[in-house]
Design an enzyme around this catalytic site. Sequence first.
Site, short mmCIF file in Angstrom:
data_model
loop_
_atom_site.label_atom_id
_atom_site.label_comp_id
_atom_site.label_asym_id
_atom_site.label_seq_id
_atom_site.Cartn_x
_atom_site.Cartn_y
_atom_site.Cartn_z
N ASP A 8 14.41 59.37 -31.69
CA ASP A 8 14.04 59.80 -30.35
C ASP A 8 14.30 61.31 -30.30
O ASP A 8 15.43 61.75 -30.11
CB ASP A 8 14.90 59.08 -29.30
CG ASP A 8 14.56 59.52 -27.89
OD1 ASP A 8 13.37 59.74 -27.60
OD2 ASP A 8 15.49 59.65 -27.07
N GLU A 67 8.83 58.55 -31.55
CA GLU A 67 8.07 58.47 -30.30
C GLU A 67 7.03 59.58 -30.25
O GLU A 67 7.28 60.71 -30.66
CB GLU A 67 9.01 58.58 -29.10
CG GLU A 67 8.37 58.20 -27.79
CD GLU A 67 9.39 58.11 -26.67
OE1 GLU A 67 9.77 56.98 -26.34
OE2 GLU A 67 9.79 59.16 -26.16
N ASP A 139 19.98 58.15 -25.80
CA ASP A 139 19.13 58.65 -26.88
C ASP A 139 19.20 57.75 -28.10
O ASP A 139 18.19 57.51 -28.78
CB ASP A 139 19.52 60.08 -27.24
CG ASP A 139 19.41 61.01 -26.05
OD1 ASP A 139 18.28 61.30 -25.64
OD2 ASP A 139 20.46 61.41 -25.51
#
Length: 171
Positions: A8, A67, A139
């Site tokens: 992430d 992502e 996170d």
Amino acid sequence: MAIILGVDPGSRVTGYGLIRSGGRELEYLDSGCVVMGDKPMAERLQIIYAGLTEIIETYRPEEFAIEKVFLSRNVDSALKLGQARGVAIVCGANAGLPVHEYSARQVKQATVGSGSAGKHQIQHMIQAIFHLTRQPREDAADALAIALCHAHLRAGLARTGSSSSRGGRAR
């Protein structure tokens, strides 16, 4: 069983999550955050690179999931996120890992069952799925959710006999 590294990306905090996946079996290996703080951007990018490179060398993942960029109202924040994301992708590519990209909606759908799930819902589901004694930091939970999303897609492709990575970019 393959080790999947989920990332992430962030310009101040980059989350990572490692899972082992084989069919329907999932195993939590590790998760955490590479924290850069308020250092100049060039130093932050170097910290991301060094941190993810060390994680890759330690765990030797076979696959890398990250992502996709989302649209932001703040152009400066979007550019910084793009730089952090680029550095993370280079880490995976330099290690010879296939890089797979997923939208936030795909990750939320795979983890919670709703593409509009909130951060707390993701943390809660990650804790439950991997039987963690406490909720991971946001996170790190997001990174684990990205790895989980890839594991689900990978398992689905294996069942259908397909080797393509729809929704991801394979090298």
